[in-house]
Enzyme design. Structure first.
Site, PDB file in Angstrom:
ATOM      1  N   ASP A   1      -2.457  -6.339  -1.269  1.00 31.49           N
ATOM      2  CA  ASP A   1      -2.062  -7.425  -2.166  1.00 31.49           C
ATOM      3  C   ASP A   1      -1.921  -8.755  -1.424  1.00 31.49           C
ATOM      4  O   ASP A   1      -2.192  -8.851  -0.224  1.00 31.49           O
ATOM      5  CB  ASP A   1      -0.767  -7.044  -2.873  1.00 31.49           C
ATOM      6  CG  ASP A   1      -0.755  -7.390  -4.356  1.00 31.49           C
ATOM      7  OD1 ASP A   1      -1.478  -8.328  -4.753  1.00 31.49           O
ATOM      8  OD2 ASP A   1      -0.018  -6.729  -5.115  1.00 31.49           O
TER       9      ASP A   1
ATOM     10  N   ASP B   1      -3.674 -10.488 -12.703  1.00 35.45           N
ATOM     11  CA  ASP B   1      -3.419  -9.153 -13.232  1.00 35.45           C
ATOM     12  C   ASP B   1      -3.775  -9.053 -14.717  1.00 35.45           C
ATOM     13  O   ASP B   1      -3.561  -9.994 -15.490  1.00 35.45           O
ATOM     14  CB  ASP B   1      -1.945  -8.799 -13.072  1.00 35.45           C
ATOM     15  CG  ASP B   1      -1.552  -8.579 -11.622  1.00 35.45           C
ATOM     16  OD1 ASP B   1      -2.448  -8.567 -10.749  1.00 35.45           O
ATOM     17  OD2 ASP B   1      -0.348  -8.424 -11.361  1.00 35.45           O
TER      18      ASP B   1
END
Length: 392
Positions: free
Chosen positions: A159, A226
């Site tokens: 991430d 996302d």
């Protein structure tokens, strides 16, 4: 340009077959580690469970992937997302699993998953902390990669939160983030140095023009922020990703994020997401409560004809033929000379759609029926997906 990309992909495959080894680390060519010749398929806990991940959940899901037929359909990776770690590193500075959530550690979970013919994925972050506030891997890449390999990890999702001093989860208003390439390269090299085949998934949300450079750094890279379990989110992510196909192909894939099938969209919208992700040559990573999935949801995930489009070895993503009025016609060349065609009605009302294709056999991949042409009444938010076998 698409023909040139296809030729490059074929050359890369031939190089791997003839030499038995991928190009050197750091090469900007796709395939630097020889993994993910086709888009990875599997499951990830985050969409349905967030940070609430446990060993029991991962093992239960592995069993469900086997019993549902998903493993046999090609879904191999069982991926642990953020939240698996203890709040701090141990006295030696090493990552450790949360002792309550993973009482026997990650290696035991890996053994459980591997025993069922599946592979285990894990999560870390290229910054100082993960997005959930757990220890990140910045400055610890070599040790963390060695730990992942020792545990039997097969896939790492990396991430992009807390990317430098003063940075929070998504911004650096009070500090300066190190460029993503400078943070992703050390983990790439560390994973390679372990000698274990580990797929590397770059999750910097498409920032810094990731698709333009990520092929030399990972096997897949996020193209957007996302995804949410709504049609609007899915549509936006499709629209942002569909024009970036030229950057991807075998061993390196555009990633429009995990599937939200089974998480609250309508059945029509779920089928659209599966269809569009297949046309995009996207990774197929389920993100639902798989153990309690309905037969209809499992049927969407395991449609072999649709999966074959996604996994086509040529690896050329779809292009938009037309999109007038929100009515998308997409085509994708396939390795054996066939063509995949999608009719996607992004609007809120049903529409009659059609397109001209070469003469041959036309198969509706969702119903298995054949027709002489590509055309149908497509419901709002719906997609028809076809495979065209041209006449000899």
């Amino acid at each position: 340009m698409r023909l040139q990309k296809a030729a490059l992909a074929v050359c890369l495959v031939l190089t791997l077959l003839l030499t038995g080894a991928p190009p050197a680390a750091g090469s900007l060519a796709r395939g630097y580690n020889g993994l993910a010749a086709t888009p990875p398929m599997g499951w990830n806990n985050y969409n349905a469970y967030g940070l609430d991940v446990t060993a029991a959940l991962i093992e239960q899901t592995a069993d469900a992937m086997v019993s549902s037929g998903m493993r046999d359909a090609g879904y191999l990776y069982v991926n642990i997302d953020d939240g698996w770690m203890a709040a701090t590193r141990d006295a030696d500075g090493d990552l450790r699993a949360d002792p309550t959530r993973f009482p026997d550690g990650i290696a035991a979970v890996a053994d459980y998953v591997h025993a069922r013919g599946l592979k285990l994925g894990i999560y870390s972050d290229a910054g100082l902390k993960t997005c959930g506030g757990f220890p990140g891997s910045l400055g610890h890449e070599t040790a963390d990669a060695a730990k992942f390999a020792a545990w039997g990890v097969d896939y790492v999702k990396y991430d992009n939160c807390f990317a430098g001093p003063g940075c929070d989860q998504t911004s650096c208003a009070n500090g300066t983030a190190a460029p993503a390439q400078d943070r992703y390269a050390p983990m790439r090299d560390a994973l390679l140095s372990t000698g274990r085949p580990i797929v590397f998934s770059i999750c910097n949300w498409g920032t810094e023009n990731a698709a333009r450079w990520a092929a030399g750094y990972g096997n897949l890279w996020r193209t957007t922020g996302d995804i949410s379990p709504t049609y609007a989110s899915m549509l936006s992510i499709f629209q942002q990703t569909v024009g970036q196909g030229r950057y991807a192909g075998p061993y390196g894939w555009n990633d429009p994020d995990m599937l939200q099938i089974g998480n609250g969209m309508t059945a029509t919208e779920d089928r659209t997401e599966m269809s569009l992700w297949a046309m995009l040559a996207a990774p197929l990573i389920a993100g639902n409560n798989l153990a309690d999935a309905t037969p209809a949801t499992i049927a969407l995930f395991t449609n072999r004809a649709v999966i074959a489009v996604d996994q086509d070895p040529l690896g050329v993503a779809a292009t938009v033929v037309s999109a007038a009025g929100g009515l998308y016609v997409l085509t994708r060349p396939l390795a054996n000379g066939d063509v995949a065609v999608a009719l996607f009605n992004s609007t809120d009302t049903a529409a009659t759609m059609s397109t001209t294709v070469p003469a041959g056999t036309v198969t509706d991949l969702w119903t298995g029926t054949t027709a002489g042409s590509v055309g149908a009444s497509v419901p709002a938010h719906g997609t028809m997906l076809y495979r065209v076998i041209p006449s000899a």
